[in-house]
Write a protein that holds these residues in place. Structure first.
Motif, PDB file in Angstrom:
ATOM      1  N   ARG A 193       0.807  -1.217   0.000  1.00  0.00           N
ATOM      2  CA  ARG A 193       0.000   0.000   0.000  1.00  0.00           C
ATOM      3  C   ARG A 193       0.847   1.278   0.000  1.00  0.00           C
ATOM      4  O   ARG A 193       0.483   2.258  -0.627  1.00  0.00           O
ATOM      5  CB  ARG A 193      -0.921  -0.005   1.211  1.00  0.00           C
ATOM      6  CG  ARG A 193      -2.213   0.726   1.012  1.00  0.00           C
ATOM      7  CD  ARG A 193      -3.234   0.283   2.023  1.00  0.00           C
ATOM      8  NE  ARG A 193      -4.080  -0.791   1.510  1.00  0.00           N
ATOM      9  CZ  ARG A 193      -5.196  -0.591   0.813  1.00  0.00           C
ATOM     10  NH1 ARG A 193      -5.588   0.636   0.528  1.00  0.00           N
ATOM     11  NH2 ARG A 193      -5.914  -1.603   0.402  1.00  0.00           N
ATOM     12  N   TYR A 194       1.964   1.256   0.724  1.00  0.00           N
ATOM     13  CA  TYR A 194       2.729   2.498   0.910  1.00  0.00           C
ATOM     14  C   TYR A 194       4.120   2.476   0.282  1.00  0.00           C
ATOM     15  O   TYR A 194       4.826   3.479   0.343  1.00  0.00           O
ATOM     16  CB  TYR A 194       2.850   2.828   2.398  1.00  0.00           C
ATOM     17  CG  TYR A 194       1.526   3.113   3.067  1.00  0.00           C
ATOM     18  CD1 TYR A 194       0.843   4.305   2.817  1.00  0.00           C
ATOM     19  CD2 TYR A 194       0.966   2.197   3.951  1.00  0.00           C
ATOM     20  CE1 TYR A 194      -0.375   4.571   3.437  1.00  0.00           C
ATOM     21  CE2 TYR A 194      -0.257   2.455   4.573  1.00  0.00           C
ATOM     22  CZ  TYR A 194      -0.913   3.640   4.309  1.00  0.00           C
ATOM     23  OH  TYR A 194      -2.109   3.899   4.921  1.00  0.00           O
ATOM     24  N   GLY A 195       4.512   1.355  -0.282  1.00  0.00           N
ATOM     25  CA  GLY A 195       5.793   1.271  -0.973  1.00  0.00           C
ATOM     26  C   GLY A 195       6.958   1.745  -0.130  1.00  0.00           C
ATOM     27  O   GLY A 195       7.142   1.321   1.007  1.00  0.00           O
ATOM     28  N   ALA A 196       7.750   2.658  -0.705  1.00  0.00           N
ATOM     29  CA  ALA A 196       8.988   3.087  -0.059  1.00  0.00           C
ATOM     30  C   ALA A 196       8.785   4.220   0.947  1.00  0.00           C
ATOM     31  O   ALA A 196       9.753   4.731   1.500  1.00  0.00           O
ATOM     32  CB  ALA A 196       9.983   3.532  -1.132  1.00  0.00           C
ATOM     33  N   HIS A 197       7.525   4.586   1.208  1.00  0.00           N
ATOM     34  CA  HIS A 197       7.283   5.723   2.108  1.00  0.00           C
ATOM     35  C   HIS A 197       7.295   5.331   3.576  1.00  0.00           C
ATOM     36  O   HIS A 197       6.725   6.032   4.412  1.00  0.00           O
ATOM     37  CB  HIS A 197       5.943   6.390   1.765  1.00  0.00           C
ATOM     38  CG  HIS A 197       5.862   6.891   0.356  1.00  0.00           C
ATOM     39  ND1 HIS A 197       6.562   8.000  -0.073  1.00  0.00           N
ATOM     40  CD2 HIS A 197       5.215   6.420  -0.731  1.00  0.00           C
ATOM     41  CE1 HIS A 197       6.335   8.185  -1.359  1.00  0.00           C
ATOM     42  NE2 HIS A 197       5.527   7.243  -1.794  1.00  0.00           N
ATOM     43  N   VAL A 198       7.907   4.187   3.871  1.00  0.00           N
ATOM     44  CA  VAL A 198       7.848   3.643   5.230  1.00  0.00           C
ATOM     45  C   VAL A 198       9.244   3.336   5.759  1.00  0.00           C
ATOM     46  O   VAL A 198      10.112   2.883   5.015  1.00  0.00           O
ATOM     47  CB  VAL A 198       7.002   2.337   5.251  1.00  0.00           C
ATOM     48  CG1 VAL A 198       6.820   1.824   6.670  1.00  0.00           C
ATOM     49  CG2 VAL A 198       5.647   2.547   4.584  1.00  0.00           C
ATOM     50  N   GLY A 199       9.451   3.591   7.035  1.00  0.00           N
ATOM     51  CA  GLY A 199      10.646   3.139   7.730  1.00  0.00           C
ATOM     52  C   GLY A 199      10.222   2.156   8.816  1.00  0.00           C
ATOM     53  O   GLY A 199       9.062   2.150   9.235  1.00  0.00           O
ATOM     54  N   LEU A 200      11.170   1.325   9.245  1.00  0.00           N
ATOM     55  CA  LEU A 200      10.852   0.305  10.249  1.00  0.00           C
ATOM     56  C   LEU A 200      11.630   0.579  11.526  1.00  0.00           C
ATOM     57  O   LEU A 200      12.849   0.750  11.490  1.00  0.00           O
ATOM     58  CB  LEU A 200      11.229  -1.076   9.703  1.00  0.00           C
ATOM     59  CG  LEU A 200      10.959  -2.277  10.608  1.00  0.00           C
ATOM     60  CD1 LEU A 200       9.464  -2.549  10.746  1.00  0.00           C
ATOM     61  CD2 LEU A 200      11.655  -3.526  10.060  1.00  0.00           C
ATOM     62  N   VAL A 201      10.920   0.636  12.653  1.00  0.00           N
ATOM     63  CA  VAL A 201      11.583   0.700  13.949  1.00  0.00           C
ATOM     64  C   VAL A 201      11.301  -0.619  14.660  1.00  0.00           C
ATOM     65  O   VAL A 201      10.152  -1.066  14.720  1.00  0.00           O
ATOM     66  CB  VAL A 201      11.093   1.903  14.783  1.00  0.00           C
ATOM     67  CG1 VAL A 201      11.639   1.823  16.208  1.00  0.00           C
ATOM     68  CG2 VAL A 201      11.531   3.214  14.133  1.00  0.00           C
ATOM     69  N   GLN A 202      12.362  -1.239  15.144  1.00  0.00           N
ATOM     70  CA  GLN A 202      12.273  -2.574  15.756  1.00  0.00           C
ATOM     71  C   GLN A 202      12.823  -2.533  17.171  1.00  0.00           C
ATOM     72  O   GLN A 202      13.957  -2.132  17.395  1.00  0.00           O
ATOM     73  CB  GLN A 202      13.106  -3.553  14.911  1.00  0.00           C
ATOM     74  CG  GLN A 202      13.270  -4.948  15.510  1.00  0.00           C
ATOM     75  CD  GLN A 202      14.395  -5.731  14.825  1.00  0.00           C
ATOM     76  OE1 GLN A 202      15.098  -5.192  13.948  1.00  0.00           O
ATOM     77  NE2 GLN A 202      14.592  -6.963  15.225  1.00  0.00           N
TER      78      GLN A 202
END
Ligand SMILES: [Mn+2]
Length: 285
Positions: A116-125
């Motif tokens: 849905r959002y492609g590359a517009h996302v970052g991941l915090v783990q």
């Protein structure tokens, strides 16, 4: 079936509730302690004990909808079903709150977010482990490889918090791929209560919380507890800091393995889940 916080509030309608709690009791690749398939149910039961006022706001005012538990005859089918379920939540512009189950479930959730959002996302783990192995025990869908899979499929920038059990292959991969990491040791010196996300982080965030990221003294009920982890207020503060910099569009809470004699861990996981909802609520107002 009990739903999240049903002692206090109605199960909101799917198209009205901001938070969609999705039980995902997958347990296939666990490597040490067992029982994480019982995690989602334990969190739902413990959520009955929560106060609706989280100390700062009323997250339940935004509506909480608990879905039926995701099923699947094997990991691949389970991940497909979860992806479909999370996609449905995103189609309403609502926030998926996935309750694991083993960490592998994050892959199903992130696939829906990616689509849905492609590359517009970052991941915090938040995690004790980097989960960056190419495979573990010959299984590429192991919980010890889940962040590697997500990264390979999405190329999202990643910030790992609380890491303290990591192998050379993973350190190498972190370096090679520019994956950001605050180790458990670094986090405890200070202690570090907030981080600044690098500029490369896109406007949207997906947050994955492996409960073993918390210190094993407050969260022993997990498959592979490790000492030297994040403290309670530190965890909340770190999440608050990232929520103030980017928009959290979904999160998961995984790897609770309930123990009869440690009911407080179920409660801790439920409270963490509700507190994150509160952080999201306040970051949007
Ligand atoms: Mn993990």
């Amino acid at each position: 079936m009990s739903y999240f916080l049903s002692s206090e509030v109605e199960n909101s309608l799917e198209d009205e509730a901001l938070f969609h709690v999705i039980p995902a009791p997958l347990e296939d690749s666990v490597s040490y302690g067992k029982g994480t398939s019982l995690g989602p149910k334990a969190i739902l039961v413990a959520s009955q004990q929560l106060e609706v006022w989280d100390g700062e706001s009323l997250p339940c005012d935004l509506g909480i909808h608990t879905t039926a538990a995701v099923k699947g005859r094997n990991t691949v089918e389970f991940l497909d079903n979860l992806q479909e379920r999370v996609d449905r939540t995103l189609s309403f512009k609502k926030i998926p709150v996935v309750l694991g189950g083993e960490h592998t479930v994050s892959l199903g959730a992130c696939r829906a977010v990616l689509e849905r959002y492609g590359a517009h996302v970052g991941l915090v783990q938040i995690d004790a482990h980097a989960d960056l192995r190419y495979s573990y025990e010959n299984n590429q869908l192991s919980h010890a490889s889940v962040i590697r899979r997500i990264h390979e499929e999405s190329f999202w920038p990643i910030y790992q918090l609380g890491i303290r059990a990591i192998c050379p292959e993973e350190v190498e991969y972190q370096k090679e791929q520019g994956i950001h990491c605050l180790s458990g040791k670094e986090a405890s010196q200070g202690p570090v209560m907030d981080i600044t996300l690098p500029d490369e982080f896109p406007p949207l965030l997906y947050l994955t919380v492996d409960v073993d990221g918390l210190d094993s003294s407050i969260m022993p009920a997990t498959g592979t507890p490790v000492p030297g982890g994040l403290q309670w207020y530190q965890t909340l503060s770190l999440i608050e800091s990232v929520a103030s910099q980017r928009q959290i569009i979904g999160f998961d809470l995984v790897e609770l393995a309930p123990e009869k004699t440690m009911g407080y861990c179920d409660y801790t996981a439920a409270e963490l889940c509700y507190r994150i909802m509160g952080i999201i609520q306040r970051s949007r107002s």
